[in-house]
Design a protein around this motif. Structure first.
Motif, mmCIF file in Angstrom:
data_model
loop_
_atom_site.group_PDB
_atom_site.id
_atom_site.type_symbol
_atom_site.label_atom_id
_atom_site.label_comp_id
_atom_site.label_asym_id
_atom_site.label_seq_id
_atom_site.Cartn_x
_atom_site.Cartn_y
_atom_site.Cartn_z
ATOM 1 N N ARG A 1 0.150 -4.348 -11.986
ATOM 2 C CA ARG A 1 -0.583 -3.923 -10.914
ATOM 3 C C ARG A 1 0.189 -2.330 -9.652
ATOM 4 N NH1 ARG A 1 -3.184 -9.668 -9.369
ATOM 5 N NH2 ARG A 1 -4.403 -9.479 -11.215
ATOM 6 N N HIS A 2 1.142 -3.194 -9.544
ATOM 7 C CA HIS A 2 2.121 -2.251 -8.585
ATOM 8 C C HIS A 2 3.715 -1.635 -9.799
ATOM 9 C CE1 HIS A 2 -0.169 -4.139 -5.452
ATOM 10 N NE2 HIS A 2 0.308 -5.425 -5.819
ATOM 11 N N ASN B 1 5.260 1.227 -9.415
ATOM 12 C CA ASN B 1 6.638 1.968 -8.026
ATOM 13 C C ASN B 1 6.985 0.390 -7.722
ATOM 14 O OD1 ASN B 1 4.694 4.121 -8.813
ATOM 15 N ND2 ASN B 1 3.847 4.137 -7.732
ATOM 16 N N ASP C 1 2.555 1.909 -3.640
ATOM 17 C CA ASP C 1 1.634 1.922 -3.989
ATOM 18 C C ASP C 1 0.621 3.038 -4.609
ATOM 19 O OD1 ASP C 1 1.042 -0.243 -5.397
ATOM 20 O OD2 ASP C 1 -0.085 -1.343 -4.148
ATOM 21 N N GLU D 1 0.702 -1.182 0.382
ATOM 22 C CA GLU D 1 0.060 0.205 0.034
ATOM 23 C C GLU D 1 0.849 1.374 0.292
ATOM 24 O OE1 GLU D 1 -2.518 -0.346 3.069
ATOM 25 O OE2 GLU D 1 -3.555 -1.701 2.587
#
Length: 203
Positions: free
Chosen positions: A92-93, A95, A23, A20
């Protein structure tokens, strides 16, 4: 005061919070993660081996959530399935990519996935001294198209007239459809090239 029935920290909670944090685009580090979880940094070290350990937790978590499975089958199907799963997880991720590419892979699930891919390629007839190079090529392909899937809806926006690009953009799909088509085209070209190399090796 009674002790909480659920531990304040767990490996799963740390992995979820770390993803989290990454992201969100916030700077990632042990101190930042501890603040997000409302604990002291020293508390994290009771569950993970510092920053590198947290990165590996995230790598394993997003690989599992992308649905990467260890299936048997023809090598070209395994390659295609692996690339599609990797593309999903990088998209999806995005970063997280700079963090994991700078960290040696140790997560058991991810190591098992690479071992399965390497074994599949060797069994198909690819030379031992080329297999790691092929895997590196597949990784670069998946990372590139994972980031491409996370790119803007419109990739090119010429300000003036162009000889060819403007016409092609006007007639082409945009957004996810553009990225999906480009990925599948690239996948076909890549697998076909590997088939040809394998045939020459066998010949």
């Amino acid at each position: 005061m009674a002790r909480p029935k659920v531990p304040l920290l767990s490996v799963d909670r740390i992995a979820d919070a770390a993803l989290e944090l990454v992201d969100s685009g916030a700077p990632f580090g042990v101190n930042a993660l501890a603040r997000k979880l409302g604990v002291t940094p020293s508390s994290l070290y009771n569950h993970v081996d510092g920053r590198d350990g947290i990165i590996e937790l995230m790598r394993g978590r997003f690989a599992a959530e992308a649905g990467a499975q260890l299936h048997d089958g023809p090598w070209d199907e395994i390659v295609a399935e692996t690339l599609r799963a990797q593309r999903r997880m990088y998209a999806r991720h995005p970063n997280l990519v700079p963090l994991i590419v700078g960290k040696t892979i140790t997560d058991p699930f991810v190591i098992a996935s690479y071992d399965h891919l390497a074994s599949t390629l060797v069994a198909a007839g690819f030379p031992d001294d080329e297999v790691l190079g092929v895997i590196a090529l597949l990784d670069a392909f998946a990372i590139g198209f994972g980031l491409d899937l996370a790119s803007p809806h419109d990739i090119w926006q010429p300000d003036g007239e162009t000889q060819t690009l403007g016409r092609l953009i006007a007639d082409a799909p945009h957004g996810d459809e553009r990225s999906d088509r480009a990925f599948e085209l690239g996948l076909d070209l890549l697998v076909e090239s590997l088939r040809g190399r394998l045939a020459r090796t066998r010949g």
